[in-house]
Design a protein around this motif. Structure first.
Motif, PDB file in Angstrom:
ATOM      1  N   GLY A  92       0.811  -1.204   0.000  1.00  0.00           N
ATOM      2  CA  GLY A  92       0.000   0.000   0.000  1.00  0.00           C
ATOM      3  C   GLY A  92       0.846   1.257   0.000  1.00  0.00           C
ATOM      4  N   ARG A  93       1.955   1.216   0.726  1.00  0.00           N
ATOM      5  CA  ARG A  93       2.823   2.398   0.782  1.00  0.00           C
ATOM      6  C   ARG A  93       3.439   2.691  -0.577  1.00  0.00           C
ATOM      7  N   GLU A  94       3.851   1.648  -1.302  1.00  0.00           N
ATOM      8  CA  GLU A  94       4.417   1.862  -2.633  1.00  0.00           C
ATOM      9  C   GLU A  94       3.379   2.442  -3.586  1.00  0.00           C
ATOM     10  N   ALA A  95       2.129   2.045  -3.405  1.00  0.00           N
ATOM     11  CA  ALA A  95       1.062   2.521  -4.283  1.00  0.00           C
ATOM     12  C   ALA A  95       0.798   4.013  -4.131  1.00  0.00           C
ATOM     13  N   LEU A  96       1.259   4.619  -3.053  1.00  0.00           N
ATOM     14  CA  LEU A  96       1.049   6.054  -2.860  1.00  0.00           C
ATOM     15  C   LEU A  96       1.694   6.875  -3.968  1.00  0.00           C
ATOM     16  N   ALA A  97       2.760   6.347  -4.589  1.00  0.00           N
ATOM     17  CA  ALA A  97       3.443   7.092  -5.656  1.00  0.00           C
ATOM     18  C   ALA A  97       2.510   7.354  -6.829  1.00  0.00           C
ATOM     19  N   SER A  98       1.669   6.385  -7.163  1.00  0.00           N
ATOM     20  CA  SER A  98       0.718   6.576  -8.262  1.00  0.00           C
ATOM     21  C   SER A  98      -0.310   7.646  -7.913  1.00  0.00           C
ATOM     22  N   HIS A  99      -0.789   7.638  -6.677  1.00  0.00           N
ATOM     23  CA  HIS A  99      -1.742   8.654  -6.238  1.00  0.00           C
ATOM     24  C   HIS A  99      -1.127  10.051  -6.316  1.00  0.00           C
ATOM     25  N   ARG A 100       0.106  10.171  -5.872  1.00  0.00           N
ATOM     26  CA  ARG A 100       0.752  11.493  -5.878  1.00  0.00           C
ATOM     27  C   ARG A 100       0.950  12.009  -7.301  1.00  0.00           C
ATOM     28  N   LEU A 101       1.287  11.119  -8.220  1.00  0.00           N
ATOM     29  CA  LEU A 101       1.459  11.551  -9.608  1.00  0.00           C
ATOM     30  C   LEU A 101       0.121  11.979 -10.206  1.00  0.00           C
ATOM     31  N   ILE A 102      -0.929  11.227  -9.974  1.00  0.00           N
ATOM     32  CA  ILE A 102      -2.252  11.589 -10.500  1.00  0.00           C
ATOM     33  C   ILE A 102      -2.685  12.954  -9.975  1.00  0.00           C
ATOM     34  N   GLU A 103      -2.492  13.190  -8.695  1.00  0.00           N
ATOM     35  CA  GLU A 103      -2.902  14.483  -8.133  1.00  0.00           C
ATOM     36  C   GLU A 103      -2.027  15.615  -8.642  1.00  0.00           C
ATOM     37  N   ALA A 104      -0.756  15.344  -8.910  1.00  0.00           N
ATOM     38  CA  ALA A 104       0.116  16.374  -9.473  1.00  0.00           C
ATOM     39  C   ALA A 104      -0.347  16.736 -10.886  1.00  0.00           C
ATOM     40  N   ILE A 105      -0.773  15.756 -11.665  1.00  0.00           N
ATOM     41  CA  ILE A 105      -1.301  16.032 -13.003  1.00  0.00           C
ATOM     42  C   ILE A 105      -2.557  16.890 -12.902  1.00  0.00           C
ATOM     43  N   GLU A 106      -3.430  16.569 -11.957  1.00  0.00           N
ATOM     44  CA  GLU A 106      -4.632  17.375 -11.770  1.00  0.00           C
ATOM     45  C   GLU A 106      -4.282  18.810 -11.374  1.00  0.00           C
ATOM     46  N   ARG A 107      -3.341  18.971 -10.445  1.00  0.00           N
ATOM     47  CA  ARG A 107      -2.958  20.320  -9.997  1.00  0.00           C
ATOM     48  C   ARG A 107      -2.319  21.115 -11.127  1.00  0.00           C
ATOM     49  N   SER A 108      -1.488  20.459 -11.922  1.00  0.00           N
ATOM     50  CA  SER A 108      -0.834  21.145 -13.033  1.00  0.00           C
ATOM     51  C   SER A 108      -1.864  21.613 -14.057  1.00  0.00           C
ATOM     52  N   SER A 109      -2.849  20.771 -14.325  1.00  0.00           N
ATOM     53  CA  SER A 109      -3.882  21.165 -15.266  1.00  0.00           C
ATOM     54  C   SER A 109      -4.666  22.366 -14.757  1.00  0.00           C
ATOM     55  N   GLN A 110      -5.003  22.348 -13.486  1.00  0.00           N
ATOM     56  CA  GLN A 110      -5.761  23.452 -12.897  1.00  0.00           C
ATOM     57  C   GLN A 110      -4.957  24.751 -12.871  1.00  0.00           C
ATOM     58  N   ALA A 111      -3.659  24.634 -12.587  1.00  0.00           N
ATOM     59  CA  ALA A 111      -2.806  25.820 -12.459  1.00  0.00           C
ATOM     60  C   ALA A 111      -2.246  26.289 -13.796  1.00  0.00           C
ATOM     61  N   GLY A 112      -2.212  25.388 -14.787  1.00  0.00           N
ATOM     62  CA  GLY A 112      -1.656  25.742 -16.083  1.00  0.00           C
ATOM     63  C   GLY A 112      -0.159  25.935 -16.055  1.00  0.00           C
ATOM     64  N   THR A 113       0.522  25.216 -15.164  1.00  0.00           N
ATOM     65  CA  THR A 113       1.955  25.391 -15.048  1.00  0.00           C
ATOM     66  C   THR A 113       2.606  24.092 -14.594  1.00  0.00           C
ATOM     67  N   ILE A 114       3.940  24.075 -14.583  1.00  0.00           N
ATOM     68  CA  ILE A 114       4.678  22.921 -14.088  1.00  0.00           C
ATOM     69  C   ILE A 114       4.517  22.828 -12.576  1.00  0.00           C
ATOM     70  N   VAL A 115       4.292  21.619 -12.064  1.00  0.00           N
ATOM     71  CA  VAL A 115       4.213  21.434 -10.616  1.00  0.00           C
ATOM     72  C   VAL A 115       5.125  20.279 -10.213  1.00  0.00           C
ATOM     73  N   ASP A 116       5.572  20.330  -8.969  1.00  0.00           N
ATOM     74  CA  ASP A 116       6.398  19.258  -8.418  1.00  0.00           C
ATOM     75  C   ASP A 116       5.514  18.118  -7.915  1.00  0.00           C
ATOM     76  N   VAL A 117       6.032  16.909  -8.016  1.00  0.00           N
ATOM     77  CA  VAL A 117       5.337  15.743  -7.482  1.00  0.00           C
ATOM     78  C   VAL A 117       5.902  15.425  -6.110  1.00  0.00           C
ATOM     79  N   PRO A 118       5.086  15.440  -5.061  1.00  0.00           N
ATOM     80  CA  PRO A 118       5.603  15.116  -3.719  1.00  0.00           C
ATOM     81  C   PRO A 118       6.217  13.720  -3.706  1.00  0.00           C
ATOM     82  N   GLN A 119       7.292  13.594  -2.956  1.00  0.00           N
ATOM     83  CA  GLN A 119       7.978  12.303  -2.837  1.00  0.00           C
ATOM     84  C   GLN A 119       7.762  11.728  -1.441  1.00  0.00           C
ATOM     85  N   GLY A 120       7.506  10.439  -1.372  1.00  0.00           N
ATOM     86  CA  GLY A 120       7.236   9.805  -0.092  1.00  0.00           C
ATOM     87  C   GLY A 120       8.483   9.267   0.561  1.00  0.00           C
TER      88      GLY A 120
END
Length: 349
Positions: free
Chosen positions: A321-349
């Protein structure tokens, strides 16, 4: 002498939705090491058809989660409910000491997913994920090539998830909403390819993205997403996923290294070496165990068998489950980047 390792381990399936018959068929094929003891559904009578996919003694059909959690003969639960209703269920089974194998995604968002991981850790139970694409023969062949180091440095990554879903798919109550699923094509469909790609490439550190709902679907969340990716190892790449691409095609992951390129889909791995060699590996065997009514279940079976082996050996399963968090963080970073219209960092666990 008979030992506990010779006795099939008790398993309960929580949730009787569209994926349930695949789990039941997989457990039937693995019944030398797993015993399907119970199937939990809000409407047990409607789930009773699942007995036809299991060749062992019929499981108990029930809606009583507490009774299943209290059953000492059940050591593992497979949770295949929608993300919106699983948090409390996970807490109930974790506190009862049951190991949990969870259908993707972990939860609707990273915050909830992190909470699920910590709940299981606090109760000392193993949390594994059903990312069955990793068990495909092409994926395992690709992992061996990457691990060997012979391909050299990774330079470019292409992740493509070109799917089609009719509107009827989203007409199911809550599908494609943030409240039930946590999103659209990325978290429900493309997360398998995202997890598999990250297992081969390592983490993404930055994204620049666009997401949208096309005019081809009536739904709340996105049915299209595309992003440019920057990886921690210096590689760059692209990600595109949609359920509005007709006709339906297979997902592909292509990795370009300094000494060769890998192109992987569900059926085979193509290896093109810079010196002119070409290999095709990991082709699906026609004799693979496939039931006409369930579709392919051998990859689910392999994940279940890996999870049971990990429990018995006191080791981590293929995907935690902990390893799977990386996929969640990438998906949310894509959503944030789309909303902001800019490059965003992906949080690292």
């Amino acid at each position: 002498m008979v030992t506990s390792r010779d006795i099939p381990i008790g398993v309960a399936l929580i949730g009787a939705g569209m994926i349930a018959k695949t789990h039941v068929a997989a457990l039937s094929a693995a019944r030398d090491i797993a015993r399907l003891s119970a199937i939990v559904s809000r409407n047990p009578d409607k789930a009773y058809y699942l007995k036809d996919f299991y060749e062992g003694p019929a499981p108990v059909f029930t809606s009583d989660i507490a009774a299943v959690a209290a059953d000492p003969s059940i050591e593992i639960v497979i949770i295949a409910t929608p993300p919106s209703v699983r948090h409390e269920i996970i807490g109930t089974f974790a506190s009862a000491g049951k190991h949990i194998l969870l259908e993707k995604p972990v939860a609707r968002n990273s915050r909830e997913a992190q909470d699920v991981v910590e709940i299981c850790a606090a109760h000392g139970v193993t949390l594994g994920m059903l990312f069955q694409h990793r068990m495909r023969a092409p994926a395992m062949a690709a992992a061996r090539h990457v691990a060997s180091g012979a391909l050299g440095k990774l330079g470019l990554v292409e992740i493509a998830v070109p799917l089609w879903r009719a509107q009827s798919y989203y007409d199911e109550l809550g599908r494609g909403t943030y409240a039930r699923d946590g999103g659209g094509v990325m978290i429900t469909n493309a997360i398998h390819s995202i997890d598999l790609a990250l297992s081969l490439t390592g983490p993404v550190i930055q994204v620049q993205a666009m997401t949208a709902t096309t005019p081809l679907h009536q739904m709340e969340a996105e049915d299209f997403a595309t992003a440019g990716l920057t990886f921690a190892n210096g590689a760059v790449g692209t990600f595109t996923a949609s359920t509005a691409m007709f006709p339906h095609r297979t997902e592909t992951i292509t990795l370009h290294f300094e000494n060769g390129s890998l192109r992987m889909d569900k059926d085979a791995l193509d290896v093109h070496w810079r010196d002119g060699r070409h290999q095709i590996e990991g082709q699906s065997r026609t004799e693979a165990a496939v039931a006409s009514l369930t579709g392919r279940f051998e990859w689910h079976q392999a994940v279940i068998e890996d999870f049971i082996a990990a429990i018995r050996a006191g080791q981590a399963p293929m995907v935690t489950g902990r390893e799977a968090l990386a996929s969640h963080r990438l998906i949310e970073a894509i959503e944030r980047s789309s909303q902001a219209g800019t490059i965003v960092d992906v949080p690292q666990g």
